[in-house]
Design a protein around this motif. Sequence first.
Motif, PDB file in Angstrom:
ATOM      1  N   LYS A 262       0.842  -1.210   0.000  1.00 27.36           N
ATOM      2  CA  LYS A 262       0.000   0.000   0.000  1.00 27.36           C
ATOM      3  C   LYS A 262       0.875   1.256   0.000  1.00 27.36           C
ATOM      4  CE  LYS A 262      -4.051   2.101   0.483  1.00 27.36           C
ATOM      5  NZ  LYS A 262      -3.618   3.495   0.580  1.00 27.36           N
ATOM      6  N   THR A 263       1.942   1.256   0.783  1.00 27.22           N
ATOM      7  CA  THR A 263       2.874   2.381   0.802  1.00 27.22           C
ATOM      8  C   THR A 263       3.516   2.572  -0.561  1.00 27.22           C
ATOM      9  OG1 THR A 263       3.356   2.047   3.156  1.00 27.22           O
ATOM     10  CG2 THR A 263       4.978   3.283   1.884  1.00 27.22           C
ATOM     11  N   MET A 264       3.852   1.469  -1.211  1.00 27.44           N
ATOM     12  CA  MET A 264       4.443   1.523  -2.552  1.00 27.44           C
ATOM     13  C   MET A 264       3.514   2.269  -3.510  1.00 27.44           C
ATOM     14  SD  MET A 264       5.253  -1.713  -5.066  1.00 27.44           S
ATOM     15  CE  MET A 264       3.482  -2.068  -5.185  1.00 27.44           C
ATOM     16  N   VAL A 265       2.226   1.911  -3.503  1.00 31.80           N
ATOM     17  CA  VAL A 265       1.253   2.567  -4.386  1.00 31.80           C
ATOM     18  C   VAL A 265       1.119   4.053  -4.045  1.00 31.80           C
ATOM     19  CG1 VAL A 265      -1.185   2.649  -5.054  1.00 31.80           C
ATOM     20  CG2 VAL A 265      -0.018   0.440  -4.832  1.00 31.80           C
ATOM     21  N   ASP A 266       1.108   4.363  -2.762  1.00 29.20           N
ATOM     22  CA  ASP A 266       0.962   5.760  -2.329  1.00 29.20           C
ATOM     23  C   ASP A 266       2.177   6.607  -2.679  1.00 29.20           C
ATOM     24  OD1 ASP A 266      -1.509   5.147  -1.283  1.00 29.20           O
ATOM     25  OD2 ASP A 266      -0.780   4.886   0.773  1.00 29.20           O
ATOM     26  N   SER A 267       3.344   5.964  -2.865  1.00 31.93           N
ATOM     27  CA  SER A 267       4.594   6.706  -3.027  1.00 31.93           C
ATOM     28  C   SER A 267       5.034   6.872  -4.475  1.00 31.93           C
ATOM     29  CB  SER A 267       5.724   5.997  -2.257  1.00 31.93           C
ATOM     30  OG  SER A 267       5.389   5.828  -0.898  1.00 31.93           O
ATOM     31  N   MET A 268       4.362   6.201  -5.409  1.00 35.59           N
ATOM     32  CA  MET A 268       4.834   6.189  -6.788  1.00 35.59           C
ATOM     33  C   MET A 268       3.756   6.659  -7.748  1.00 35.59           C
ATOM     34  SD  MET A 268       7.024   2.671  -7.062  1.00 35.59           S
ATOM     35  CE  MET A 268       8.461   2.389  -6.019  1.00 35.59           C
ATOM     36  N   SER A 269       4.186   7.038  -8.943  1.00 39.70           N
ATOM     37  CA  SER A 269       3.252   7.370 -10.013  1.00 39.70           C
ATOM     38  C   SER A 269       2.445   6.122 -10.361  1.00 39.70           C
ATOM     39  CB  SER A 269       4.026   7.848 -11.243  1.00 39.70           C
ATOM     40  OG  SER A 269       3.218   7.753 -12.401  1.00 39.70           O
ATOM     41  N   PRO A 270       1.116   6.192 -10.298  1.00 43.48           N
ATOM     42  CA  PRO A 270       0.322   5.007 -10.602  1.00 43.48           C
ATOM     43  C   PRO A 270       0.519   4.520 -12.035  1.00 43.48           C
ATOM     44  CG  PRO A 270      -1.089   6.956 -10.392  1.00 43.48           C
ATOM     45  CD  PRO A 270       0.267   7.348  -9.919  1.00 43.48           C
ATOM     46  N   LEU A 271       0.768   5.443 -12.952  1.00 51.81           N
ATOM     47  CA  LEU A 271       0.957   5.055 -14.346  1.00 51.81           C
ATOM     48  C   LEU A 271       2.198   4.183 -14.507  1.00 51.81           C
ATOM     49  CD1 LEU A 271       0.176   5.257 -17.324  1.00 51.81           C
ATOM     50  CD2 LEU A 271       1.477   7.405 -17.443  1.00 51.81           C
ATOM     51  N   LEU A 272       3.308   4.607 -13.898  1.00 42.93           N
ATOM     52  CA  LEU A 272       4.551   3.832 -13.996  1.00 42.93           C
ATOM     53  C   LEU A 272       4.435   2.493 -13.271  1.00 42.93           C
ATOM     54  CD1 LEU A 272       7.162   6.695 -13.415  1.00 42.93           C
ATOM     55  CD2 LEU A 272       6.509   5.641 -15.587  1.00 42.93           C
ATOM     56  N   LEU A 273       3.787   2.514 -12.131  1.00 43.39           N
ATOM     57  CA  LEU A 273       3.679   1.296 -11.328  1.00 43.39           C
ATOM     58  C   LEU A 273       2.758   0.264 -11.973  1.00 43.39           C
ATOM     59  CD1 LEU A 273       4.689   0.011  -8.742  1.00 43.39           C
ATOM     60  CD2 LEU A 273       2.820   1.123  -7.506  1.00 43.39           C
ATOM     61  N   LEU A 274       1.715   0.735 -12.661  1.00 48.15           N
ATOM     62  CA  LEU A 274       0.787  -0.194 -13.320  1.00 48.15           C
ATOM     63  C   LEU A 274       1.506  -1.096 -14.318  1.00 48.15           C
ATOM     64  CD1 LEU A 274      -2.510   1.776 -14.042  1.00 48.15           C
ATOM     65  CD2 LEU A 274      -2.246  -0.317 -12.709  1.00 48.15           C
ATOM     66  N   HIS A 275       2.478  -0.551 -15.024  1.00 46.03           N
ATOM     67  CA  HIS A 275       3.219  -1.364 -15.992  1.00 46.03           C
ATOM     68  C   HIS A 275       3.974  -2.489 -15.294  1.00 46.03           C
ATOM     69  CE1 HIS A 275       2.394   1.003 -19.566  1.00 46.03           C
ATOM     70  NE2 HIS A 275       2.605   2.115 -18.863  1.00 46.03           N
ATOM     71  N   LYS A 276       4.432  -2.257 -14.080  1.00 46.79           N
ATOM     72  CA  LYS A 276       5.118  -3.303 -13.311  1.00 46.79           C
ATOM     73  C   LYS A 276       4.124  -4.338 -12.772  1.00 46.79           C
ATOM     74  CE  LYS A 276       9.334  -1.513 -13.409  1.00 46.79           C
ATOM     75  NZ  LYS A 276      10.473  -2.228 -14.022  1.00 46.79           N
ATOM     76  N   LEU A 277       3.004  -3.861 -12.263  1.00 48.20           N
ATOM     77  CA  LEU A 277       2.019  -4.756 -11.646  1.00 48.20           C
ATOM     78  C   LEU A 277       1.293  -5.617 -12.671  1.00 48.20           C
ATOM     79  CD1 LEU A 277       0.529  -2.205  -9.110  1.00 48.20           C
ATOM     80  CD2 LEU A 277       1.726  -4.326  -8.492  1.00 48.20           C
ATOM     81  N   GLN A 278       1.147  -5.110 -13.882  1.00 49.85           N
ATOM     82  CA  GLN A 278       0.398  -5.820 -14.909  1.00 49.85           C
ATOM     83  C   GLN A 278       0.976  -7.213 -15.172  1.00 49.85           C
ATOM     84  OE1 GLN A 278      -2.297  -4.462 -15.983  1.00 49.85           O
ATOM     85  NE2 GLN A 278      -2.910  -5.637 -17.787  1.00 49.85           N
ATOM     86  N   ALA A 279       2.283  -7.348 -14.959  1.00 52.27           N
ATOM     87  CA  ALA A 279       2.925  -8.639 -15.215  1.00 52.27           C
ATOM     88  C   ALA A 279       2.469  -9.721 -14.242  1.00 52.27           C
ATOM     89  CB  ALA A 279       4.449  -8.474 -15.127  1.00 52.27           C
ATOM     90  N   TYR A 280       1.952  -9.324 -13.076  1.00 48.76           N
ATOM     91  CA  TYR A 280       1.619 -10.305 -12.043  1.00 48.76           C
ATOM     92  C   TYR A 280       0.128 -10.581 -11.928  1.00 48.76           C
ATOM     93  CZ  TYR A 280       6.420  -9.325 -10.799  1.00 48.76           C
ATOM     94  OH  TYR A 280       7.778  -9.164 -10.858  1.00 48.76           O
ATOM     95  N   VAL A 281      -0.695  -9.847 -12.659  1.00 48.53           N
ATOM     96  CA  VAL A 281      -2.127 -10.059 -12.557  1.00 48.53           C
ATOM     97  C   VAL A 281      -2.535 -11.374 -13.240  1.00 48.53           C
ATOM     98  CG1 VAL A 281      -2.928  -8.885 -14.666  1.00 48.53           C
ATOM     99  CG2 VAL A 281      -4.295  -8.773 -12.575  1.00 48.53           C
ATOM    100  N   GLY A 282      -1.646 -11.923 -14.053  1.00 51.65           N
ATOM    101  CA  GLY A 282      -1.896 -13.227 -14.664  1.00 51.65           C
ATOM    102  C   GLY A 282      -1.031 -14.320 -14.075  1.00 51.65           C
ATOM    103  N   HIS A 283      -0.514 -14.094 -12.871  1.00 53.30           N
ATOM    104  CA  HIS A 283       0.382 -15.063 -12.223  1.00 53.30           C
ATOM    105  C   HIS A 283      -0.327 -16.399 -12.011  1.00 53.30           C
ATOM    106  CE1 HIS A 283       3.213 -16.723  -9.242  1.00 53.30           C
ATOM    107  NE2 HIS A 283       4.063 -15.820  -9.688  1.00 53.30           N
ATOM    108  N   SER A 284       0.438 -17.491 -12.082  1.00 50.34           N
ATOM    109  CA  SER A 284      -0.157 -18.821 -11.930  1.00 50.34           C
ATOM    110  C   SER A 284      -0.673 -19.077 -10.521  1.00 50.34           C
ATOM    111  CB  SER A 284       0.877 -19.899 -12.298  1.00 50.34           C
ATOM    112  OG  SER A 284       2.037 -19.774 -11.482  1.00 50.34           O
ATOM    113  N   ASN A 285      -0.083 -18.406  -9.529  1.00 46.70           N
ATOM    114  CA  ASN A 285      -0.556 -18.539  -8.145  1.00 46.70           C
ATOM    115  C   ASN A 285      -1.725 -17.572  -7.946  1.00 46.70           C
ATOM    116  OD1 ASN A 285      -0.877 -18.106  -5.284  1.00 46.70           O
ATOM    117  ND2 ASN A 285       1.118 -19.059  -4.979  1.00 46.70           N
ATOM    118  N   LEU A 286      -2.912 -18.116  -7.699  1.00 50.99           N
ATOM    119  CA  LEU A 286      -4.096 -17.259  -7.618  1.00 50.99           C
ATOM    120  C   LEU A 286      -4.026 -16.268  -6.464  1.00 50.99           C
ATOM    121  CD1 LEU A 286      -7.134 -19.353  -6.266  1.00 50.99           C
ATOM    122  CD2 LEU A 286      -4.769 -20.022  -5.958  1.00 50.99           C
TER     123      LEU A 286
END
Length: 299
Positions: free
Chosen positions: A182-206
């Motif tokens: 949560k601190t990470m999201v609050d501290s960074m540009s959401p646009l830049l961070l979304l590109h990083k997070l997008q890789a894990y939304v399809g992770h094999s571990n639900l």
Amino acid sequence: MALRPIDNALPITPERPKKQAKVTVLPHKEKADFGVNDENNVPLPPPLTADSSIDYTPSENLKPFPDPDVKIQGLVGGLDSKDWLKMCESLNDVRRLALFHSNILLPILENVMPVLVKAIKNPRSALCKTSIMASSDIFKAFGEKLLEPAISAVFDILLLQLLLKAIQDKKFVCEEADRTLKTMVDSMSPLLLLHKLQAYVGHSNLRVRAKAAVSISNCVSKMDLEGMKEFGLVSLIQTAANLLNDKLPEAREAARSIVVSSYEALVENEEQKKDSWESFCQSNLPAIYVQAVVKIVSS
């Protein structure tokens, strides 16, 4: 008649066995009671453990160093120590340097980050939690500087480790990882961070997928329409539509939040909002998803 000779030798008296020393053997129960509290005895203090010396100080209670230039000199060596207590102490030093002396820590941040990731992977829970707390304070201090090329690759590994720690069995580690995400999201540009997070939304571990979805939802809630369009509004809605069918409630709730945030940003005209939203969904989603997505905002 011949007389038998008389044997003048003294008769041999057999030696009496030596008396053995008496040994007192305590009953099994008496031996087991040593070091155990008993209602008839003075209570014993609880044994000290190594973890009892770890200081989990909240960020707001940390203090600046009077001599940060001296402290920084031995920092990397302390972080590389084989003594995990020394490592925890050095990680707490990292926290204070990040919050109060970030200009001094920044030049060696590239060396600190890999050690931080290594500490998070450590199976010792106390060291793991301390390193997660250090990550949180680094996010607060440096924000999206962590996404710059020199550190970006290490940040990717750190992000995955935080997602993994947020789903592990030890509750106090999970809770700390959730707070740090949560601190990470609050501290960074959401646009830049979304590109990083997008890789894990399809992770094999639900469960990892669900934690990534929550962070994406938190990012989207901070964005305006222009930011969503720059990232890809269609991509966001498609991600949300896929997550609506996820097995975990946490992921499905995050998906609904993404839909609501996108809907509110997209629609500004109160009279036309329903028609424009339905048209947008029909144009960009498979038919099987359209009704589910439209229903979220209509309810």
